[in-house]
Design an enzyme around this catalytic site. Structure first.
Site, PDB file in Angstrom:
ATOM      1  N   SER A 110       0.851  -1.250  -0.063  1.00 13.87           N
ATOM      2  CA  SER A 110       0.218   0.073   0.103  1.00 13.87           C
ATOM      3  C   SER A 110       0.919   1.290  -0.015  1.00 13.87           C
ATOM      4  CB  SER A 110      -1.066  -0.021   1.190  1.00 13.87           C
ATOM      5  OG  SER A 110      -0.155  -0.265   2.347  1.00 13.87           O
ATOM      6  N   GLN A 112       1.680   4.568   1.537  1.00 11.46           N
ATOM      7  CA  GLN A 112       1.483   4.950   2.966  1.00 11.46           C
ATOM      8  C   GLN A 112       2.418   5.969   3.173  1.00 11.46           C
ATOM      9  OE1 GLN A 112       4.038   1.783   5.280  1.00 11.46           O
ATOM     10  NE2 GLN A 112       2.692   0.919   3.415  1.00 11.46           N
ATOM     11  N   HIS A 114       4.012   7.817   7.501  1.00 15.88           N
ATOM     12  CA  HIS A 114       4.169   7.511   8.656  1.00 15.88           C
ATOM     13  C   HIS A 114       4.376   8.735   9.377  1.00 15.88           C
ATOM     14  CE1 HIS A 114       4.641   3.352   7.401  1.00 15.88           C
ATOM     15  NE2 HIS A 114       5.731   3.733   6.640  1.00 15.88           N
ATOM     16  N   LYS A 137       7.923   6.103  12.907  1.00 15.90           N
ATOM     17  CA  LYS A 137       8.306   4.660  12.121  1.00 15.90           C
ATOM     18  C   LYS A 137       9.013   5.011  10.884  1.00 15.90           C
ATOM     19  CE  LYS A 137       6.364   0.526  10.288  1.00 15.90           C
ATOM     20  NZ  LYS A 137       5.615   0.080   9.236  1.00 15.90           N
ATOM     21  N   GLU A 139      11.950   4.382   8.279  1.00 17.46           N
ATOM     22  CA  GLU A 139      12.152   2.932   7.663  1.00 17.46           C
ATOM     23  C   GLU A 139      13.419   3.166   6.585  1.00 17.46           C
ATOM     24  OE1 GLU A 139       7.631   1.208   7.204  1.00 17.46           O
ATOM     25  OE2 GLU A 139       8.444   2.520   5.812  1.00 17.46           O
ATOM     26  N   HIS A 277       5.152   6.687   0.163  1.00 15.49           N
ATOM     27  CA  HIS A 277       6.002   5.743  -0.409  1.00 15.49           C
ATOM     28  C   HIS A 277       5.396   4.472  -0.466  1.00 15.49           C
ATOM     29  CE1 HIS A 277       6.543   5.241   3.998  1.00 15.49           C
ATOM     30  NE2 HIS A 277       6.596   4.182   3.912  1.00 15.49           N
ATOM     31  N   ARG A 296      -2.491   5.163   5.266  1.00 16.43           N
ATOM     32  CA  ARG A 296      -2.350   4.716   3.757  1.00 16.43           C
ATOM     33  C   ARG A 296      -3.438   5.346   2.834  1.00 16.43           C
ATOM     34  NH1 ARG A 296      -3.005   0.254   7.318  1.00 16.43           N
ATOM     35  NH2 ARG A 296      -1.346  -1.133   7.156  1.00 16.43           N
ATOM     36  N   LYS A 302      -7.368  -1.741   2.952  1.00 18.29           N
ATOM     37  CA  LYS A 302      -7.355  -1.301   4.480  1.00 18.29           C
ATOM     38  C   LYS A 302      -7.920   0.105   4.605  1.00 18.29           C
ATOM     39  CE  LYS A 302      -3.779  -4.464   6.150  1.00 18.29           C
ATOM     40  NZ  LYS A 302      -2.387  -4.412   6.537  1.00 18.29           N
TER      41      LYS A 302
HETATM   42 ZN   LIG Z   1       6.360   2.632   5.170  1.00 22.51          ZN
END
Ligand SMILES: [Zn+2]
Length: 426
Positions: A110, A112, A114, A137, A139, A277, A296, A302
């Site tokens: 998906s 998304q 954060h 979060k 990443e 991303h 998302r 979702k």
């Molecule tokens: Zn991510």
């Protein structure tokens, strides 16, 4: 429970999400099997999406020797396993501050973004069902095979060109906003340009299914009738993702608005908070802070929190090359290997890649925090410096290294021997 040694092999947990590569085409499946041959058998029909290494309670990593969860070992001896500085800094004796993963991606994940720490606290307080914790979060993804992803918004001139020439995109955004965007794109006012980008994104994200589905179908037809209009790469991408998620809003908010990044093995990207991303295909090492907060936008069945999403993004726009994270040298080791340090601008983790292309050894100073090391290619040995007890370190093997433990990696042939080590220092 006797005290855990400073270096020992562990076994991570595989996750069979639908988007994973199938059977032994998946690095996740191959690594899991190689690290635990007696207990893992690969089902060629099944997707193997993620291999988790860390102390997250939902997918335990366990000691190879007696299957004690790593989390239990950490909780039994937090000072030895994490180091006092890490406990003080992150305020927890429960686990390692990062989660290290292998991902093998067959279908787009998906789109998304954060939240950062401030927004995560607000979202968790007001909507704990959709935002299960109050942490950010960050990443980082490092390609281990050719890897493609969406990362950040395209440069505005590219978006403008697409709005000018692709009628379905223009209709979705509306003539008024497309015209305003076109006249503002050349301005020197960065904040103003971000507001224009937000208007475009908001129009896309707030359009009802009754509007975007027929436009998406028409867009896909156009990529077949006139691929030159899009460029071959973009036409192909739209068709591939439409086959995975037919008529999805992601064809617009992903394919047309975001950078399409292609990374070669060893190239990395760091995903800033509040930047959109999505991973599209390939195998990667991923490292992240322990959190489940995801907002998302597309390619997902979702919950999409469109209002929060449109409101929170930074609306930074940069070319693909600027989305990549360039590795740095790692001076705290000596020997024969090539070292690359991937060090994003956050506290929770860094990742060190070590590659041998000849026989030799590399000695590492002890790190001031816990680390997890996985071999992704070839075979060699790993040991504590000055000890006799070298452990076999072959593709798929994963090791926990305690704080301040000085280790040595040894390559015994000229075949490539590559490992990735995620660590955290205060
Ligand atoms: Zn991510």
């Amino acid at each position: 429970m006797s005290p855990a040694p400073k270096l020992f092999r562990v076994i991570g947990g595989a996750q069979n999400y639908d988007w994973g590569k199938l059977g032994s085409t998946s690095a996740v499946a191959r690594f899991a099997k190689l690290n635990d041959p007696e207990n893992v058998s690969i089902d060629e029909e099944k997707p193997y999406a993620e291999l988790w290494m860390g102390t997250h309670p939902s997918v335990p990593t366990v000691s190879a020797q007696d299957r004690t969860p790593l989390r239990d070992l950490v909780r039994a001896a937090p000072e030895e396993m994490l180091g006092q500085e890490i406990i003080d800094k992150f305020g927890s004796k429960e686990g390692i501050p990062f989660l290290f993963k292998v991902l093998s991606i067959r279908k787009v994940l998906s789109i998304q973004a954060h939240p950062d720490k401030t927004l995560a606290r607000q979202l968790h307080a007001s909507d704990p069902k959709h935002y299960p914790d109050d942490n950010h979060k960050p990443e980082m993804a490092i390609a281990i095979t050719d890897f493609e992803a969406f990362c950040g918004f395209r440069p505005l001139a590219e978006i403008d060109a697409l709005l000018q020439k692709i009628p379905e995109f223009r209709e979705l955004v509306g003539d008024d906003v497309a015209t305003e965007f076109h006249s503002g794109v050349g301005s020197a006012d960065v904040a103003g340009k971000k507001r224009l980008l937000q208007k475009v994104f908001s129009r896309v994200m707030n359009s009802p299914e009754s509007k975007f589905e027929p436009l998406a179908a028409s867009l896909v037809e156009r990529t077949k009738a006139d691929p030159q209009l899009f460029g071959e790469t973009l036409a192909d991408l739209i068709q591939r993702l439409d086959a995975q998620f037919p008529n999805d809003i992601g064809l617009f908010c992903g394919c047309l608005l975001l950078n399409h990044c292609i990374l070669k093995s060893g190239e990395a990207m760091f995903l800033e908070a509040k930047d959109p991303h999505a991973y599209i295909s390939g195998d990667i090492m991923e490292c992240m802070a322990a959190s489940d907060n995801v907002i998302r936008a597309g390619f997902t069945p979702k919950f999409k929190d469109v209002e929060v999403l449109v409101d929170c993004l930074t609306y930074s726009f940069n070319p693909v090359e600027e989305q990549k994270l360039n590795p740095a040298p790692f001076p705290r080791a000596t020997g024969d290997a090539e070292l690359k340090l991937y060090d994003p601008p956050i506290d929770e983790f860094s990742v060190l890649q070590t590659t041998f292309t000849s026989a030799g050894s590399e000695k590492f100073e002890g790190l001031d925090g816990p680390s997890l090391l996985i071999v992704t290619e070839g075979k060699g040995k790993v040991k504590l410096q000055g000890s006799d007890g070298a452990l076999d370190a072959s593709t798929g093997n994963v090791f926990f290294v305690a704080p301040r433990a000085a280790i040595e990696l040894v390559s015994e042939s000229k075949d490539t021997f590559t490992s990735y080590r995620a660590f955290c220092e205060a």
